[in-house]
Write a protein that holds these residues in place. Structure first.
Motif, PDB file in Angstrom:
ATOM      1  N   THR A   1       0.795  -1.230   0.000  1.00  0.00           N
ATOM      2  CA  THR A   1       0.000   0.000   0.000  1.00  0.00           C
ATOM      3  C   THR A   1       0.826   1.277   0.000  1.00  0.00           C
ATOM      4  O   THR A   1       0.264   2.365  -0.153  1.00  0.00           O
TER       5      THR A   1
ATOM      6  N   GLU B   1      -8.625   2.408   4.057  1.00  0.00           N
ATOM      7  CA  GLU B   1      -9.263   2.867   2.816  1.00  0.00           C
ATOM      8  C   GLU B   1      -9.649   4.345   2.842  1.00  0.00           C
ATOM      9  O   GLU B   1      -9.456   5.042   1.840  1.00  0.00           O
TER      10      GLU B   1
ATOM     11  N   LYS C   1      -6.022   6.295   2.479  1.00  0.00           N
ATOM     12  CA  LYS C   1      -4.912   5.839   1.650  1.00  0.00           C
ATOM     13  C   LYS C   1      -4.531   6.823   0.549  1.00  0.00           C
ATOM     14  O   LYS C   1      -3.421   6.747   0.009  1.00  0.00           O
ATOM     15  N   TYR C   2      -5.421   7.762   0.204  1.00  0.00           N
ATOM     16  CA  TYR C   2      -5.085   8.742  -0.828  1.00  0.00           C
ATOM     17  C   TYR C   2      -4.624  10.082  -0.242  1.00  0.00           C
ATOM     18  O   TYR C   2      -4.367  11.025  -0.983  1.00  0.00           O
TER      19      TYR C   2
ATOM     20  N   GLN D   1      -1.377  10.527   6.868  1.00  0.00           N
ATOM     21  CA  GLN D   1      -1.559   9.102   7.163  1.00  0.00           C
ATOM     22  C   GLN D   1      -0.880   8.719   8.474  1.00  0.00           C
ATOM     23  O   GLN D   1      -1.467   8.024   9.317  1.00  0.00           O
TER      24      GLN D   1
END
Length: 292
Positions: free
Chosen positions: A34, A87, A90-91, A97
């Motif tokens: 990831t 989820e 994650k962007y 994060q």
């Protein structure tokens, strides 16, 4: 200090290093799949120890049944963790994060403190590991043999899954090139869930097998996360074998520093070495030397 003392220190370092290797491998798997640095990793180690203690002490379950349940719980929690926490973030940028995952770690740690208490709890010895034995001048704790055996079993099985099974190959393909893997029909979201399932199972196992040494619970989430991160970076976070070797090396370095210099300066010396490696060889000590 004689050769026997050095060997005794090395055995202790390999034992602790094995636990770090489990955590470092889990850290690598999540990062490879990831590109997320899971700074809530140590919280799962904390939960693994506390849940194992609860199952053994309060429910009186068989040791091997508890071991199996801890792995299953870690796997299921990995799927939940990916779906509910990863989820949505994650962007986002890496900095955000990390902050989010540190917050999750603190929530888990403080929730555990409310349920089990703030103080570390003694963990019962593994079966047949009460009385030490000697080989020559070396004193061997049976507990160490349990830890090393379970660690090596976990590492070998994980490596076989990653390199010899279809799900492992799909995971590695997604990690190497997510777009190409998607075009080949690989469900990227499922591979991410599998990555977290494997990684958090390893962390839960690490929590169970380290508890007889360090006790279960307490405020250990952040320190354990740092150990996982350090071991993975030390060996090379881009490689699974390199991360494992980094974990073992970290344990040996800690033991030698504590035994030959002082336990007071152990963390400072290890972190200084980590900074030096990041400056001189940021890819890790072993990543370019080992073909994955």
């Amino acid at each position: 200090m004689n050769a026997t003392d050095i060997l005794q220190i090395l055995i202790s370092g390999l034992t602790v290093g094995g636990i770090y290797a489990l955590m470092a491998l889990g850290f690598h798997i999540i990062y490879a799949a990831t590109k997320i640095l899971n700074f809530a990793h140590g919280a799962i180690v904390l939960l693994g120890g506390l849940l194992a203690l609860t199952l053994i002490e309060y429910l009186n379950l068989n040791f091997f049944l508890v071991l199996t349940l801890i792995l299953i719980i870690g796997w299921l929690f990995g799927f939940f963790f990916n779906k509910v926490i990863i989820e949505p973030i994650k962007y986002l940028s890496h900095g955000i994060q990390i902050i989010c995952l540190l917050a999750v770690s603190m929530v888990i740690e403080n929730t555990a403190a409310l349920i089990w208490g703030k103080e570390p709890l003694p963990f019962p010895p593994f079966p047949g590991s009460v009385h030490p034995f000697s080989i020559g001048n070396l004193i061997i704790q049976p507990q160490f043999l349990w830890i090393i055996s379970l660690t090596l079993l976990g590492l070998v099985v994980t490596q076989l899954v990653l390199k010899k099974t279809l799900i492992g190959k799909a995971l590695r393909a997604a990690a190497n090139n997510a777009t190409a893997a998607r075009l080949m029909g690989i469900d990227i979201r499922k591979t991410y869930s599998v990555a977290f399932g494997i990684a958090l199972s390893l962390s839960a196992l690490a929590g169970m097998i380290t508890s007889p040494i360090t006790f279960a619970g307490g405020y250990m989430a952040i320190p354990m996360t740092i150990k996982a991160f350090t071991g993975s970076i030390l060996g090379g976070i881009a490689g699974s074998t390199a991360s494992i070797l980094g974990g073992f090396l970290l344990g040996i370095m800690e033991a030698l520093t504590a035994g030959l210099i002082s336990t007071e300066y152990k963390e400072a010396i290890i972190m200084s070495l980590l900074l030096l490696i990041l400056l001189v060889r940021p890819q890790g000590l072993f990543c370019n030397k080992i073909q994955e």
